[in-house]
Design an enzyme around this catalytic site. Structure first.
Site, PDB file in Angstrom:
ATOM      1  N   LYS A 112      -4.584  37.656  34.254  1.00 24.35           N
ATOM      2  CA  LYS A 112      -4.949  39.500  34.012  1.00 24.35           C
ATOM      3  C   LYS A 112      -4.844  40.512  34.049  1.00 24.35           C
ATOM      4  O   LYS A 112      -3.144  39.956  33.377  1.00 24.35           O
ATOM      5  CB  LYS A 112      -4.769  38.617  36.311  1.00 24.35           C
ATOM      6  CG  LYS A 112      -4.944  37.626  36.941  1.00 24.35           C
ATOM      7  CD  LYS A 112      -6.732  38.102  37.546  1.00 24.35           C
ATOM      8  CE  LYS A 112      -7.417  37.561  38.289  1.00 24.35           C
ATOM      9  NZ  LYS A 112      -8.508  38.029  38.656  1.00 24.35           N
ATOM     10  N   ASP A 143      -8.987  40.710  32.491  1.00 29.36           N
ATOM     11  CA  ASP A 143      -9.293  40.718  33.736  1.00 29.36           C
ATOM     12  C   ASP A 143      -9.074  41.617  34.325  1.00 29.36           C
ATOM     13  O   ASP A 143      -7.411  41.106  34.414  1.00 29.36           O
ATOM     14  CB  ASP A 143      -9.665  39.591  34.905  1.00 29.36           C
ATOM     15  CG  ASP A 143     -10.390  39.581  36.119  1.00 29.36           C
ATOM     16  OD1 ASP A 143     -10.767  41.121  36.448  1.00 29.36           O
ATOM     17  OD2 ASP A 143     -10.234  38.945  37.013  1.00 29.36           O
ATOM     18  N   GLU A 169     -13.071  41.431  31.444  1.00 26.25           N
ATOM     19  CA  GLU A 169     -14.076  41.510  32.885  1.00 26.25           C
ATOM     20  C   GLU A 169     -13.563  42.357  33.979  1.00 26.25           C
ATOM     21  O   GLU A 169     -12.349  43.137  34.193  1.00 26.25           O
ATOM     22  CB  GLU A 169     -13.510  40.508  33.552  1.00 26.25           C
ATOM     23  CG  GLU A 169     -14.185  39.735  34.571  1.00 26.25           C
ATOM     24  CD  GLU A 169     -13.826  38.580  35.480  1.00 26.25           C
ATOM     25  OE1 GLU A 169     -13.824  38.312  36.792  1.00 26.25           O
ATOM     26  OE2 GLU A 169     -13.460  37.791  34.389  1.00 26.25           O
ATOM     27  N   ASP A 195     -17.772  41.922  37.155  1.00 28.07           N
ATOM     28  CA  ASP A 195     -17.459  41.297  38.299  1.00 28.07           C
ATOM     29  C   ASP A 195     -17.854  41.616  39.913  1.00 28.07           C
ATOM     30  O   ASP A 195     -18.991  41.601  40.773  1.00 28.07           O
ATOM     31  CB  ASP A 195     -16.277  40.202  37.856  1.00 28.07           C
ATOM     32  CG  ASP A 195     -16.307  39.575  39.751  1.00 28.07           C
ATOM     33  OD1 ASP A 195     -16.386  39.396  40.979  1.00 28.07           O
ATOM     34  OD2 ASP A 195     -13.972  39.268  39.989  1.00 28.07           O
ATOM     35  N   LYS A 219     -20.503  35.010  41.986  1.00 26.41           N
ATOM     36  CA  LYS A 219     -18.840  33.693  42.343  1.00 26.41           C
ATOM     37  C   LYS A 219     -20.047  33.179  43.889  1.00 26.41           C
ATOM     38  O   LYS A 219     -20.629  34.110  44.742  1.00 26.41           O
ATOM     39  CB  LYS A 219     -17.971  34.058  43.582  1.00 26.41           C
ATOM     40  CG  LYS A 219     -17.052  34.658  41.611  1.00 26.41           C
ATOM     41  CD  LYS A 219     -16.167  35.475  42.344  1.00 26.41           C
ATOM     42  CE  LYS A 219     -14.818  35.493  41.253  1.00 26.41           C
ATOM     43  NZ  LYS A 219     -13.777  36.610  41.500  1.00 26.41           N
TER      44      LYS A 219
END
Length: 333
Positions: A112, A143, A169, A195, A219
């Site tokens: 992250k 991400d 991401e 995403d 997801k």
């Protein structure tokens, strides 16, 4: 277009509902505890766990996914094991080795970055620590959850490129920004993954049509279920990585089913996040073993459901939310 699962009576959902709160090892996505509502259908247990800030219209999509998973057979699995990545929250660089140690055998790490209150130097230090811990053969993806503008993202990609990134991401929030960034950094050979531009978009295929990403992060719950997610991947024509929404092991098993059903799966998936919890509802949790997760349904342990039950007021909050989202689905049908 996938036909949604028929709505069972609301009482069938409420009758088996358990609301749990699972503590996290490290603060993640702004929370210290993850709440989820679990219920059982004819095919097994499922999970309804949209984040608290999502409105009923968005959360209803998550409920449709949960109902499908509990009331319909899962698609045929094409593989028995799913390789997964470690997930490194926005921790200090010194904490990286202890985080990675929770992900048994994982040779890919998602890190992250762009955490509010931090700066790029924090991201560089964290990613450097991951590279040092994993060695030259480990794979690293970052991400940003859409937190950078195009100029910030371009600068960050240059600053992090020395760590041999697998992909970046959701560096920017909009499809237009992703397309512009992809144009600017294409020469560097670092792919862009989408995403939020897929799972939170009114049109999840817009990112593919705009040439704004090299791969999709999908997801199961936010996209309305395993079948709809499979359709999106097929229509987009891009490689896919299946990720979790910080689910319990019950929800993770739905993501594993999605990963198992994909025709092609070239990347490790972000489904190892049970390792971010200090407790779960399944014993043992659906956590990485040798860098992979086994495909199959899981069954909550009654003692763990009781031990990690949410407070009475939070249980009522979730049951009322379930009923509202059920009404959204009923009226839409």
């Amino acid at each position: 277009m996938t036909t949604p699962a028929p709505l069972p009576p609301l009482d069938d959902l409420l009758g088996t509902a358990h609301v749990v709160a699972l503590p996290l090892v490290t603060r993640f996505r702004g929370i210290d505890s993850r709440e989820a509502l679990l219920f059982e259908g004819p095919e097994g247990w499922s999970e309804f766990s949209p984040f608290a800030e999502y409105d009923d219209a968005e959360a209803a999509t998550w409920l449709a996914a949960a109902i499908e998973d509990a009331w319909m057979l899962r698609p045929t699995a094409r593989r028995e094991l799913i390789g997964v990545n470690a997930t490194v929250p926005a921790v200090a660089a010194a904490s990286v080795p202890s985080v990675l140690a929770r992900f048994d055998g994982c040779r890919t790490a998602k890190v992250k970055v762009a955490e509010p209150g931090q700066v790029l130097a924090d991201d560089v230090a964290r990613v450097r620590a991951v590279r040092e811990a994993m060695g030259p053969e480990g794979r690293i993806r970052v991400d940003a959850n859409g937190a950078w503008n195009v100029d910030e993202a371009e600068h960050a990609v240059h600053a992090l490129a020395e760590f041999d990134l697998e992909y970046v991401e959701q560096p920017c929030a909009s499809v237009e920004e992703l397309a512009e960034l992809r144009r600017r950094v294409k020469y560097m050979g670092i792919p862009i993954a989408a995403d939020e531009s897929v799972r939170k978009a009114a049109d999840p295929l817009a990112v593919a049509r705009a040439g704004a990403a090299d791969l999709l992060v999908i997801k199961a719950q936010p996209l309305g279920g395993v079948r709809r997610a499979l359709e999106i991947v097929e229509e987009a024509g891009l490689p896919a990585v299946v990720s979790s929404a910080l689910d319990t092991s019950v929800g993770l098993s739905m993501g594993v089913a999605l990963a198992a059903a994909l025709p092609e799966l070239d990347y490790d998936c972000g489904l190892g996040t049970a390792s971010l919890f200090t407790a779960d509802v399944v014993d043992p949790p659906l956590a990485p073993r040798g860098g992979a997760l086994a495909v199959g349904r899981v069954i909550p342990d009654p003692d763990l459901l009781a031990a990690h039950a949410a407070s009475v007021d939070r249980r009522e909050w979730w049951l009322e939310r379930l009923a509202r989202c059920y009404e959204v689905l009923r009226t839409a049908g």
